[in-house]
Design a protein around this motif. Structure first.
Motif, short mmCIF file in Angstrom:
data_model
loop_
_atom_site.label_atom_id
_atom_site.label_comp_id
_atom_site.label_asym_id
_atom_site.label_seq_id
_atom_site.Cartn_x
_atom_site.Cartn_y
_atom_site.Cartn_z
N THR A 183 1.94 -7.95 -19.48
CA THR A 183 3.01 -8.95 -19.41
C THR A 183 3.00 -9.60 -18.02
O THR A 183 2.36 -9.10 -17.09
CB THR A 183 4.39 -8.31 -19.68
N THR A 184 3.72 -10.71 -17.90
CA THR A 184 3.64 -11.47 -16.65
C THR A 184 4.98 -11.68 -15.96
O THR A 184 5.01 -12.12 -14.82
CB THR A 184 3.01 -12.86 -16.91
N ARG A 185 6.09 -11.39 -16.65
CA ARG A 185 7.40 -11.64 -16.02
C ARG A 185 7.88 -10.38 -15.32
O ARG A 185 7.70 -9.27 -15.83
CB ARG A 185 8.43 -12.02 -17.08
N PRO A 186 8.53 -10.53 -14.14
CA PRO A 186 9.08 -9.35 -13.46
C PRO A 186 10.14 -8.68 -14.32
O PRO A 186 10.84 -9.35 -15.09
CB PRO A 186 9.68 -9.92 -12.18
N ASP A 187 10.26 -7.36 -14.22
CA ASP A 187 11.26 -6.63 -14.99
C ASP A 187 12.64 -6.86 -14.39
O ASP A 187 12.79 -6.94 -13.17
CB ASP A 187 10.93 -5.14 -15.00
N ALA A 188 13.65 -6.92 -15.27
CA ALA A 188 15.01 -7.18 -14.80
C ALA A 188 15.52 -6.03 -13.94
O ALA A 188 16.16 -6.23 -12.92
CB ALA A 188 15.93 -7.41 -15.98
N VAL A 189 15.25 -4.82 -14.38
CA VAL A 189 15.70 -3.64 -13.62
C VAL A 189 14.57 -2.63 -13.54
O VAL A 189 13.68 -2.61 -14.39
CB VAL A 189 16.93 -2.96 -14.27
N SER A 190 14.65 -1.76 -12.54
CA SER A 190 13.65 -0.70 -12.40
C SER A 190 14.03 0.48 -13.30
O SER A 190 15.20 0.80 -13.43
CB SER A 190 13.59 -0.23 -10.95
N ALA B 233 4.91 5.09 -12.22
CA ALA B 233 3.95 4.60 -13.22
C ALA B 233 3.26 5.80 -13.88
O ALA B 233 3.14 6.87 -13.29
CB ALA B 233 2.92 3.71 -12.53
N ALA C 35 -0.86 4.41 -18.10
CA ALA C 35 -1.17 3.56 -19.26
C ALA C 35 0.11 2.81 -19.60
O ALA C 35 1.21 3.29 -19.34
CB ALA C 35 -1.62 4.40 -20.44
N LEU D 209 -5.82 -0.59 -19.65
CA LEU D 209 -4.75 0.36 -19.36
C LEU D 209 -3.56 -0.31 -18.65
O LEU D 209 -2.57 0.34 -18.34
CB LEU D 209 -5.29 1.50 -18.49
N SER D 210 -3.67 -1.61 -18.40
CA SER D 210 -2.66 -2.32 -17.60
C SER D 210 -1.56 -2.94 -18.45
O SER D 210 -1.78 -3.30 -19.60
CB SER D 210 -3.33 -3.45 -16.80
N ASP D 211 -0.42 -3.10 -17.84
CA ASP D 211 0.69 -3.88 -18.41
C ASP D 211 0.23 -5.34 -18.47
O ASP D 211 -0.02 -5.95 -17.43
CB ASP D 211 1.92 -3.72 -17.50
N LEU E 297 -9.78 -0.67 -16.80
CA LEU E 297 -8.57 -0.84 -15.99
C LEU E 297 -7.66 -1.90 -16.61
O LEU E 297 -6.43 -1.74 -16.67
CB LEU E 297 -8.94 -1.22 -14.55
N GLU E 298 -8.26 -3.00 -17.06
CA GLU E 298 -7.45 -4.06 -17.68
C GLU E 298 -6.77 -3.55 -18.95
O GLU E 298 -5.61 -3.83 -19.20
CB GLU E 298 -8.33 -5.27 -18.01
#
Ligand SMILES: [Zn+2]
Lengths: 90, 272
Positions: free
Chosen positions: A63-70, A75, A78, A59-61, A56-57
């Motif tokens: 990164t730690t910062r929220p995305d600026a836009v959707s 999802a 992967a 296959l995960s994103d 699971l780890e």
């Protein structure tokens, strides 16, 4: 545990194998999700515990910062970015 | 056998499902507000949905003698339109006094964006201001790990949040321990193709302890199984877990969390 669990899990493993064969026959095995599945499958036989958590780890994103836009999209299962290990090899 | 369905989107299920759940021993169903499958166009659309969750759906469940509770919010999927999101947030307080409303949920993140985080923060502030329980949805698939970390950071950073009054739902093997370590409750969702399966759920209970965990089906309009919670009892029994273990996880745990809202009550004969 084994008596009850083996046959259903055997079936799932064969599904994984057949899926990997199928995406090659259809020439789509380069899709990042298929590549992620192959990398994840390697963790099954590395002899270390917590396989479910580690897959699971992987296959995960990471990164730690929220995305600026959707992206507005759902999802995919992967992470589309480059995992650190693949980057090193590339 | 008795159990609670702490997370079911009953507005998208049939009366046959209600009948099957009651037959299987369901003692109460709790329905978080969620995405309708399409983005709603106006705050008026949400007002109608909140009326459905607080008026119509409890009446439908009552026909099967099943207590129905709800949680209110705007789903993280609909947080990108900040203007609409804030209009909906402003609507929520007028519904919080309704007899079946347990708290604010399921709030959380979907694609881990800045706007989603902003609206999550505003929901948390609303819940704290009105002393409400909180039910948090964690993102799907590859977004879950990052989303769970962002959610935990936000909740831990808010001085008014008491972790024992917050449940973080849809945990899996890579997120459950950090949720429990931070003092929150964890929800495990039993889905056929994603989230967790009954065997994996029981693995997590065995490894992480059963103290602050509930199981739910999160049944909705997608691929989901309204009887997933009682079906998981079979997996527990097969492994030799006692009836007390089954009852603790499927009934007493959700009752313990939900009873923190004084409105949560069971029919007299199931409460014993
Ligand atoms: Zn849900």
């Amino acid at each position: 545990m084994v008596d009850h669990g083996f046959v259903p899990v055997r079936a799932k493993l064969i599904e994984v194998a057949a899926f990997l064969d199928r995406v090659e026959r259809y020439a789509v095995a380069d899709d990042f999700r298929c590549a992620a599945l192959r990398r994840a499958a390697a963790l099954l036989v590395d002899g270390r515990p917590a396989r479910a958590r580690r897959i699971l780890e992987q296959l995960s994103d990471p990164t730690t910062r929220p995305d600026a836009v959707s992206s507005g999209k759902a999802a995919l299962g992967a992470w589309a970015g480059q995992p650190p290990s693949a980057k090193r090899k590339a | 056998m008795r159990y609670i369905e702490p997370h079911g989107h009953m507005v998208s299920r049939t009366t046959d499902d209600y009948q099957a759940m009651v037959t299987a021993g369901c003692q109460a169903v709790c329905e978080p507000a969620f995405w309708a499958g399409f983005d709603r166009g106006s705050a008026a659309g949400f007002r109608d949905y909140f009326r459905q969750l607080t008026e119509y759906e409890p009446a439908r469940a009552a026909k099967f003698l099943l207590p129905h509770y709800s949680w209110l919010c705007l789903n993280p999927k609909e947080s990108e339109d900040l203007g609409l999101a804030r209009e909906v947030l402003a609507l929520i307080p007028e519904f919080l006094g309704r007899p079946n409303v347990l708290g604010i949920g399921e709030i959380g993140l979907n694609r881990n964006t800045r706007n989603e985080l902003r609206i999550l923060e505003e929901h948390v502030a609303l819940a704290v201001r009105h002393d409400q329980l909180i039910l948090v949805h964690t993102p799907h698939l590859e977004d879950k790990l990052k989303g769970t970390r962002l959610i935990l950071d936000l909740l831990r950073g808010h001085p008014g949040v008491r972790p024992g009054r917050v449940i973080i739902d849809h945990v899996e093997e890579h997120t459950i321990q950090q949720v429990l370590d931070a003092g929150f409750w964890a929800g495990i969702t039993l889905y056929p193709d994603s989230k967790s399966s009954p065997p994996r759920a029981v693995d997590m209970l065995e490894i992480c302890g059963r103290e602050r965990i509930w199981l739910n089906s999160a049944c909705d309009w997608g691929v989901s199984v309204p009887l997933a919670v009682p079906k998981t009892a079979l997996e527990m029994r097969r492994r030799g877990h006692s009836e007390d273990f089954v009852d603790a996880v499927l009934f007493r745990n959700p009752v313990r969390f939900l009873s923190q809202c004084p409105k949560f009550a069971l029919r007299a004969e199931s409460a014993g």
